[in-house]
Write a protein that holds these residues in place. Structure first.
Motif, short mmCIF file in Angstrom:
data_model
loop_
_atom_site.label_atom_id
_atom_site.label_comp_id
_atom_site.label_asym_id
_atom_site.label_seq_id
_atom_site.Cartn_x
_atom_site.Cartn_y
_atom_site.Cartn_z
N PRO B 28 41.88 2.39 10.26
CA PRO B 28 42.24 3.29 11.16
C PRO B 28 41.22 4.71 11.57
N ILE B 29 40.74 4.69 11.08
CA ILE B 29 39.22 5.72 11.51
C ILE B 29 39.06 5.05 12.91
N ASP B 31 40.41 2.86 14.32
CA ASP B 31 41.43 1.89 15.68
C ASP B 31 41.12 3.16 16.45
N THR B 32 41.99 4.82 15.60
CA THR B 32 41.86 6.26 16.49
C THR B 32 40.49 6.04 17.38
N LEU B 35 42.00 3.09 20.20
CA LEU B 35 43.29 4.24 21.01
C LEU B 35 42.82 5.43 22.08
#
Lengths: 266, 295
Positions: B28-29, B31-32, B35
């Protein structure tokens, strides 16, 4: 003299909480009284009855307990085993892994919680305890804390002696390492439990149905309703506060130790 | 045979954590960051790569500016209130370590830090309440005009600072107490023999010696100040939950952009700004600590 100043400061610090609990037992008229009374003249439990009728408060508390306990168990398990391996085994890969853990510890949860939300959505676990848990499975600081404790309080000779006696690695971890880490794990457990118990932003986005709220989210959203009065809010808040204050008084040593050890990283 | 298998245990023992860590942290890091470089709307089919366009847009976004300003004011406000108070209180408590009340002092100051956040914020919401709150009653009795604390944009930021400081104080006091306990006694005895008064010893010995701790507490306080959300949410949302009255902070703006406006890529770019702020603060801490270690 010093005692007078300190006592005054301490009373000021707990005064808001004292009033919150006392307001929960007041009638609407008494709540308006000036100066506010600490011990209600005419204590009533009407506020508690009303709020328990208005909301599934007990269910929210149940959700929070479930989430916090599971999160604590996961964090203790992953921290204990990983901290032990990182503290006592020498392989270059482990150093890289430890560096990654330290680096990600700096990144606040709020930074990556939106992508994590989409992962929970893809797994189909929104509005469940598992969805809540996804954000609180591991704790970088927990792994770090256990590693430091392993290095300081578990002598290599002890482990080698056990190995020479033919003990298996799992047996050594379970029967020698874990008992020696009891104090550190206790402190970490308290930190982990309260981290989950007071979590706000993540439960707010992951658990969005009335039945899946945690107590913090339920309370926060309850107060934005149209018909809520201060007495009910205070009663609901008091119901949440009293167990956590009791737990704090019982486990004060672990709390202080846990927090104090967070300041010792260098 | 036994030697050859020794790497098996650490590998298999660490594997579950490794997998979880990759899935709930590293991915998720990453992905941040990904994005933040895309125009990623839930509604549109295409999610094109747009480079730094999100960040350029941020610089012109009045809501984001307001959020950044409020968050910065809150973070530094809490810092300025907490650090001196915590230092003095810790010194006084340390001075009274052997008194019967030491445990009570520690506990009472620490309790706001550990109680659930939302109920604690409710307590303060009552204090600040314009009609029912004791703060306004106090003001009126003293002959001042009552204020609408939680409705005025400037005053409500102050209210958030007060609430956050009240919560942060206990943590800082505990860390300072650890610091005081580690200070060398001999220095204080020598200073006392030379006739230095207690305030002088505090000013010329404790404060400089505790500088690394002050630095650590400052960074922790600032970082949590930049992540502030729940306190602002509870204090400033009124009975109708009117959005105009919220104290706009970074996390609130992020959540609104992703879940109300469905602009996930844009929200991710805000997250990256937040990350950058936190990284800079942490780097400053490490730099200062290293200088301290050298001197």
């Amino acid at each position: 003299m010093i005692d007078v100043v300190l006592t005054a400061v301490c009373l000021l610090m707990i005064l808001p909480l004292v009033f919150l609990v006392s307001n929960a037992f007041k009638t609407p008229q008494e709540m308006l009284a000036w100066p506010p009374t600490v011990i209600p003249n005419d204590p009533t439990v009407a506020n508690f009855k009303a709020v328990l009728g208005d909301t599934p408060l007990l269910r929210w508390i149940g959700n929070s307990i479930m989430f916090s306990v599971l999160s604590t168990v996961c964090i203790l398990a992953t921290s204990a085993i990983t901290g032990y391996i990182l503290g006592k085994f020498r392989y270059r890969v482990l150093n890289i892994f430890f560096a990654i853990i330290l680096a990600t510890a700096i990144v606040p949860f709020e930074v990556y919680m939106i992508p994590l939300y989409f992962q929970a959505k893809a797994l189909g676990i929104l509005n469940t305890t598992w969805g809540l848990l996804l954000g609180y499975l591991v704790m970088s600081f927990g792994i770090f804390l256990i590693r430091q404790n392993v290095i300081h309080s578990i002598p290599d000779e002890l482990l080698e002696a056990a190995r020479i006696d033919g003990a298996g690695e799992l047996w050594i971890f379970w029967r020698i390492v874990l008992p020696l880490l009891r104090g550190a794990l206790g402190a970490l457990g308290v930190l982990a439990f309260f981290q989950a118990w007071t979590a706000f932003a993540w439960p707010l986005i992951v658990a969005t149905t009335r039945d899946s709220y945690t107590i913090e989210v339920g309370l926060a959203l309850f107060q934005t309703g149209f018909t809520v009065d201060l007495g009910r809010l205070s009663a609901a808040s008091a119901l949440v506060l009293i167990p956590s204050i009791t737990l704090f008084v019982l486990l004060r040593r672990n709390f202080v130790q846990g927090v104090a050890s967070t300041g010792l990283k260098e | 045979m036994v030697q050859r298998k020794r790497w098996m245990f650490p590998l298999f023992a660490i594997l579950p954590t490794l997998v979880i860590f990759a899935y709930v942290r590293i991915y998720p890091i990453g992905d941040t960051l990904r994005l933040s470089l895309h125009k990623w709307d839930i509604l549109s089919k295409n999610k094109p790569f747009i480079g730094l366009a999100n960040f350029e847009e941020l610089t012109d976004d009045p809501l984001f500016r307001e959020a950044l300003l409020n968050t910065t004011v809150i973070a530094f406000g809490v810092l300025i209130i907490t650090i001196p108070l915590a230092l003095v209180l810790a010194a006084l408590i340390y001075h009274r370590t052997h008194s019967r009340f030491a445990g009570f002092y520690e506990a009472a100051i620490f309790i706001p830090h550990v109680v659930s956040l939302v109920p604690a914020a409710m307590a303060w919401k009552w204090i600040f309440d314009a009609r029912l709150g004791p703060l306004n009653a106090l003001l009126t009795n003293a002959g001042f005009a009552p204020k609408s604390w939680l409705f005025d944009p400037v005053l409500s930021v102050i209210c958030v600072i007060v609430l956050c400081s009240w919560q942060a104080l206990g943590y800082a006091v505990i860390i300072y107490l650890v610091g005081f306990k580690s200070l060398p006694n001999s220095l204080y005895e020598a200073a006392e023999l030379d006739g230095a008064s207690a305030p002088q010893r505090f000013w010329y010995l404790s404060i400089p010696l505790l500088k690394p701790i002050t630095l650590y507490v400052s960074v922790v306080t600032l970082v949590s100040g930049f992540n502030v959300y729940a306190q602002a949410f509870v204090l400033a949302s009124d009975a109708q939950g009117a959005p105009g009255r919220q104290v706009r902070v970074l996390v609130l703006d992020m959540l609104e952009n992703s879940f109300r406006n469905y602009r996930v890529g844009y929200a991710a770019s805000e997250a990256v700004v937040l990350l950058a702020i936190v990284l800079v603060l942490t780097l400053i801490q490490f730099r200062l600590l290293r200088e301290k270690g050298r001197s």
